[in-house]
Write an enzyme that holds these catalytic residues in place. Structure first.
Site, PDB file in Angstrom:
ATOM      1  N   ARG A  84       0.443  -1.196  -0.106  1.00 12.58           N
ATOM      2  CA  ARG A  84       0.035  -0.338  -0.266  1.00 12.58           C
ATOM      3  C   ARG A  84       0.929   1.422  -0.196  1.00 12.58           C
ATOM      4  NH1 ARG A  84      -3.369  -2.790   4.006  1.00 12.58           N
ATOM      5  NH2 ARG A  84      -5.744  -3.767   2.566  1.00 12.58           N
ATOM      6  N   LYS A  97       2.548  11.571 -10.983  1.00 15.22           N
ATOM      7  CA  LYS A  97       1.974  10.250 -11.853  1.00 15.22           C
ATOM      8  C   LYS A  97       3.061   9.936 -12.422  1.00 15.22           C
ATOM      9  CE  LYS A  97      -1.222  13.732 -14.328  1.00 15.22           C
ATOM     10  NZ  LYS A  97      -1.984  13.733 -16.008  1.00 15.22           N
ATOM     11  N   GLU A 141       9.037  18.867 -23.962  1.00  9.96           N
ATOM     12  CA  GLU A 141       8.185  18.386 -23.250  1.00  9.96           C
ATOM     13  C   GLU A 141       8.880  21.084 -23.118  1.00  9.96           C
ATOM     14  OE1 GLU A 141       6.012  16.649 -22.922  1.00  9.96           O
ATOM     15  OE2 GLU A 141       6.377  15.275 -22.409  1.00  9.96           O
ATOM     16  N   LYS A 186       6.685  23.360 -14.262  1.00 11.25           N
ATOM     17  CA  LYS A 186       5.799  22.268 -14.465  1.00 11.25           C
ATOM     18  C   LYS A 186       5.126  22.171 -12.473  1.00 11.25           C
ATOM     19  CE  LYS A 186       4.234  17.732 -14.480  1.00 11.25           C
ATOM     20  NZ  LYS A 186       4.608  15.953 -15.015  1.00 11.25           N
ATOM     21  N   GLU A 191      -5.807  17.216 -11.700  1.00 13.14           N
ATOM     22  CA  GLU A 191      -6.328  18.121 -12.705  1.00 13.14           C
ATOM     23  C   GLU A 191      -8.121  18.299 -12.702  1.00 13.14           C
ATOM     24  OE1 GLU A 191      -3.984  15.786 -15.432  1.00 13.14           O
ATOM     25  OE2 GLU A 191      -5.178  15.617 -17.031  1.00 13.14           O
ATOM     26  N   ARG A 251      -4.388  21.815 -14.492  1.00 12.00           N
ATOM     27  CA  ARG A 251      -3.087  21.357 -14.918  1.00 12.00           C
ATOM     28  C   ARG A 251      -3.132  20.316 -16.383  1.00 12.00           C
ATOM     29  NH1 ARG A 251      -0.429  15.926 -11.257  1.00 12.00           N
ATOM     30  NH2 ARG A 251       1.279  15.242 -12.692  1.00 12.00           N
ATOM     31  N   ASN A 291      -1.159  19.095 -20.721  1.00 12.45           N
ATOM     32  CA  ASN A 291      -2.081  17.961 -21.682  1.00 12.45           C
ATOM     33  C   ASN A 291      -1.261  18.266 -22.978  1.00 12.45           C
ATOM     34  OD1 ASN A 291      -1.812  15.543 -20.119  1.00 12.45           O
ATOM     35  ND2 ASN A 291      -4.296  16.557 -19.924  1.00 12.45           N
ATOM     36  N   HIS A 337      -0.576  16.823 -26.127  1.00 15.25           N
ATOM     37  CA  HIS A 337      -0.242  14.665 -25.561  1.00 15.25           C
ATOM     38  C   HIS A 337      -1.986  14.022 -26.095  1.00 15.25           C
ATOM     39  CE1 HIS A 337       3.014  16.319 -23.519  1.00 15.25           C
ATOM     40  NE2 HIS A 337       2.942  14.528 -22.917  1.00 15.25           N
ATOM     41  N   HIS A 344      -0.365  10.366 -27.697  1.00 12.07           N
ATOM     42  CA  HIS A 344      -0.396   9.376 -27.181  1.00 12.07           C
ATOM     43  C   HIS A 344      -0.933   8.503 -28.550  1.00 12.07           C
ATOM     44  CE1 HIS A 344      -1.029  10.755 -22.731  1.00 12.07           C
ATOM     45  NE2 HIS A 344       0.026  10.925 -23.307  1.00 12.07           N
ATOM     46  N   HIS A 378       8.952   9.518 -27.229  1.00 11.11           N
ATOM     47  CA  HIS A 378       7.539  10.097 -26.010  1.00 11.11           C
ATOM     48  C   HIS A 378       7.173  11.785 -26.652  1.00 11.11           C
ATOM     49  CE1 HIS A 378       4.311  11.500 -23.749  1.00 11.11           C
ATOM     50  NE2 HIS A 378       4.621  12.393 -23.148  1.00 11.11           N
TER      51      HIS A 378
HETATM   52  N1  LIG Z   1       5.088  10.698 -15.138  1.00 12.23           N
HETATM   53  C1  LIG Z   1       4.674  12.004 -15.779  1.00 12.23           C
HETATM   54  O1  LIG Z   1       4.456  12.879 -15.489  1.00 12.23           O
HETATM   55  C2  LIG Z   1       5.705  11.738 -17.105  1.00 12.23           C
HETATM   56  C3  LIG Z   1       5.543  12.895 -17.781  1.00 12.23           C
HETATM   57  C4  LIG Z   1       6.071  12.636 -18.939  1.00 12.23           C
HETATM   58  C5  LIG Z   1       6.520  11.584 -19.833  1.00 12.23           C
HETATM   59  N2  LIG Z   1       6.511  10.557 -18.777  1.00 12.23           N
HETATM   60  C6  LIG Z   1       6.487   9.036 -19.285  1.00 12.23           C
HETATM   61  O2  LIG Z   1       7.591   9.472 -19.831  1.00 12.23           O
HETATM   62  C7  LIG Z   1       8.824   7.799 -20.949  1.00 12.23           C
HETATM   63  C8  LIG Z   1       9.331   8.835 -21.308  1.00 12.23           C
HETATM   64  O3  LIG Z   1      10.861   8.906 -20.918  1.00 12.23           O
HETATM   65  P1  LIG Z   1      11.728   9.020 -21.693  1.00 12.23           P
HETATM   66  O4  LIG Z   1      12.244  10.215 -22.850  1.00 12.23           O
HETATM   67  O5  LIG Z   1      12.404  10.010 -20.204  1.00 12.23           O
HETATM   68  O6  LIG Z   1      12.552   7.550 -22.475  1.00 12.23           O
HETATM   69  P2  LIG Z   1      13.132   6.578 -21.825  1.00 12.23           P
HETATM   70  O7  LIG Z   1      13.337   6.154 -20.105  1.00 12.23           O
HETATM   71  O8  LIG Z   1      12.553   4.998 -22.162  1.00 12.23           O
HETATM   72  O9  LIG Z   1      14.504   6.930 -21.798  1.00 12.23           O
HETATM   73  C9  LIG Z   1      14.772   6.631 -22.839  1.00 12.23           C
HETATM   74  C10 LIG Z   1      16.569   6.420 -23.531  1.00 12.23           C
HETATM   75  O10 LIG Z   1      17.556   6.548 -22.939  1.00 12.23           O
HETATM   76  C11 LIG Z   1      18.441   5.944 -22.194  1.00 12.23           C
HETATM   77  N3  LIG Z   1      18.624   6.610 -21.647  1.00 12.23           N
HETATM   78  C12 LIG Z   1      18.330   7.597 -19.803  1.00 12.23           C
HETATM   79  N4  LIG Z   1      19.389   7.713 -19.504  1.00 12.23           N
HETATM   80  C13 LIG Z   1      20.397   7.893 -20.055  1.00 12.23           C
HETATM   81  C14 LIG Z   1      21.634   8.416 -19.767  1.00 12.23           C
HETATM   82  N5  LIG Z   1      21.915   9.442 -18.875  1.00 12.23           N
HETATM   83  N6  LIG Z   1      22.581   8.310 -21.260  1.00 12.23           N
HETATM   84  C15 LIG Z   1      22.701   7.771 -21.800  1.00 12.23           C
HETATM   85  N7  LIG Z   1      21.173   6.831 -22.297  1.00 12.23           N
HETATM   86  C16 LIG Z   1      19.899   6.609 -20.599  1.00 12.23           C
HETATM   87  C17 LIG Z   1      17.518   4.893 -21.578  1.00 12.23           C
HETATM   88  O11 LIG Z   1      17.876   4.106 -21.153  1.00 12.23           O
HETATM   89  C18 LIG Z   1      16.937   4.938 -23.689  1.00 12.23           C
HETATM   90  O12 LIG Z   1      16.855   3.625 -23.346  1.00 12.23           O
HETATM   91  C19 LIG Z   1       6.923   8.122 -21.650  1.00 12.23           C
HETATM   92  O13 LIG Z   1       7.143   7.224 -20.409  1.00 12.23           O
HETATM   93  C20 LIG Z   1       6.165   8.617 -21.057  1.00 12.23           C
HETATM   94  O14 LIG Z   1       4.728   8.225 -20.875  1.00 12.23           O
HETATM   95  C21 LIG Z   1       5.693  10.664 -17.489  1.00 12.23           C
END
Ligand SMILES: NC(=O)c1ccc[n+]([C@@H]2O[C@H](COP(=O)([O-])OP(=O)(O)OC[C@H]3O[C@@H](n4cnc5c(N)ncnc54)[C@H](O)[C@@H]3O)[C@@H](O)[C@H]2O)c1
Length: 361
Positions: free
Chosen positions: A119, A141, A183, A225, A235, A239, A243, A246, A250, A263
């Site tokens: 939990r 989130k 972003e 943010k 939201e 908030r 999006n 987005h 998506h 992304h």
């Molecule tokens: N929770 C939220 O509020 C929120 C907001 C925006 C995006 N997201 C989510 O985030 C995800 C995308 O995140 P992302 O773009 O970081 O992608 P990711 O986590 O897939 O990382 C992208 C790539 O970079 C590599 N990598 C990470 N750090 C590195 C470093 N320092 N050096 C070399 N390689 C590195 C990873 O291994 C991966 O191959 C999506 O799923 C999206 O939906 C969530």
């Protein structure tokens, strides 16, 4: 930079390579935690795992790594279940601390796994991508993709600490840097025209990873943010502007099996689609759409839908987006740079026209 989301007991700290703020946090909360589970991915843990392990062990906590395959295809319930099972086998209990160490995929999986394990156990995020630093790690989130729907299941629970350490960006591939820039462009477009203009002026330095310029945009984007999340965590109103782009993004990610685009790339195309909706409705002109497209293109981001995506398929998926209620598609559209509005029931015909509209070169 030190931003406190006091209401959510969360601090976001710009860190030096020694990650002193992590050591301080662990020292201060020594009595709360018995062990530490580090959820990461192969790219990150193999590069940096040996750097953070001694920091945690130095505070008397054992480290149990759970290392996922990199990339969006790992953002699944299977990964979360694996985390729960390994945590259980390793003897994690309610006083375990989970550290999400990686990009947004990792922090989303780690956040979801930790929010549900017994939990809920405390979490620290150490984002290692630009996108993670300015967006995914902030705001509480987390979630995973299911049934081809992005983030269909997830939670809202803030980490205790977000360690934003830009030195990790040195090894980030250019394409992932650009993904994070999408972003940040979004943050400028929805909230801060000056940030948008700063990006227009300094994109070359930013792409070259100039440390000062990176720090400036990271700090500004984190502040945007957190300001928005502080005002409206759940939201109910403001908030939703986060999006921007987005709902399209998506659908694009799902239709391309989370493989063709990062992304941020999908968000860039999504922002162009949203600007075109605004242009069709008469709120902005062609010049506006072009200016946003040009900034995204200068950040090495795509702005056009790929020919493989059919507008009707996009619409079908957008109707199933989490933000769509009773078949009414909600959309954030730009009014001017630094200002967007939410539309509550967008005519699908307008969306279809926007999806078919070619960019102006
Ligand atoms: N929770 C939220 O509020 C929120 C907001 C925006 C995006 N997201 C989510 O985030 C995800 C995308 O995140 P992302 O773009 O970081 O992608 P990711 O986590 O897939 O990382 C992208 C790539 O970079 C590599 N990598 C990470 N750090 C590195 C470093 N320092 N050096 C070399 N390689 C590195 C990873 O291994 C991966 O191959 C999506 O799923 C999206 O939906 C969530």
């Amino acid at each position: 930079m030190r931003i406190s989301l006091t209401k959510f007991q969360c601090n976001i700290v710009l860190a030096n390579p020694d990650l002193a703020c992590l050591s301080e946090f662990l020292l201060k909360n020594k009595s709360l935690y018995t062990n530490c589970v580090v959820i990461s991915d192969e790219n990150v843990f193999h590069r940096f795992g040996n750097e953070i392990k001694p920091l945690i062990e130095g505070q008397g906590l054992s480290v149990h790594p759970i290392v996922l395959k990199p990339g969006e295809p790992s953002k699944t319930l299977d990964s979360v279940i694996r985390c729960w099972q390994e945590m259980q086998t390793q003897g994690s209990d309610r006083s375990s601390l989970v550290i999400g160490f990686g990009g947004g995929m990792v922090t989303d999986v780690a956040g979801f796994a930790s929010a549900c394990y017994m939990r809920g156990v405390d979490t620290v995020y150490i984002p290692t991508t630009l996108l993670g630093m300015v967006d995914a790690a902030i705001g509480g989130k987390s979630g995973v993709n299911l049934c081809k729907i992005k983030n269909l299941v997830g939670t809202l629970k803030h980490p205790r600490l977000v360690v934003v350490a830009p030195h990790y960006l040195k090894t980030l591939p250019p394409r992932e840097l650009s993904s994070g820039l999408a972003e940040i462009i979004k943050a400028g477009m929805i909230w801060d025209g000056e940030l948008f203009e700063f990006l227009e002026k300094h994109m070359e330095d930013i792409l070259a990873k100039n440390p000062e310029k990176l720090k400036t945009i990271i700090t500004k984007a984190c502040k945007i943010k957190t300001d928005i999340v502080r005002a409206d965590e759940k939201e109910h109103n403001v908030r939703a502007i986060l999006n921007y782009g987005h709902t399209f993004a998506h659908a694009i990610e799902a239709l391309t099996n989370y493989e063709l685009y990062t992304h941020g790339e999908a968000v860039s195309i999504g922002m162009s689609c949203a600007a075109k909706v605004s242009r069709i409705l008469g709120y902005v002109d062609d010049e506006f759409v072009k200016r946003q497209d040009n900034l995204c293109a200068s950040a090495q981001l795509p702005v056009h839908l790929p020919p493989s995506i059919c507008p009707d398929d996009m619409l079908r998926l957008m109707l199933h987006d989490k933000k769509t209620v009773k078949g009414k598609i909600k959309l954030i559209i730009p009014r001017r740079i630094g200002k967007v509005d939410q539309l509550h029931d967008v005519d699908p015909a307008v969306l279809c026209d926007a999806l078919k509209l070619k960019g102006q070169d």
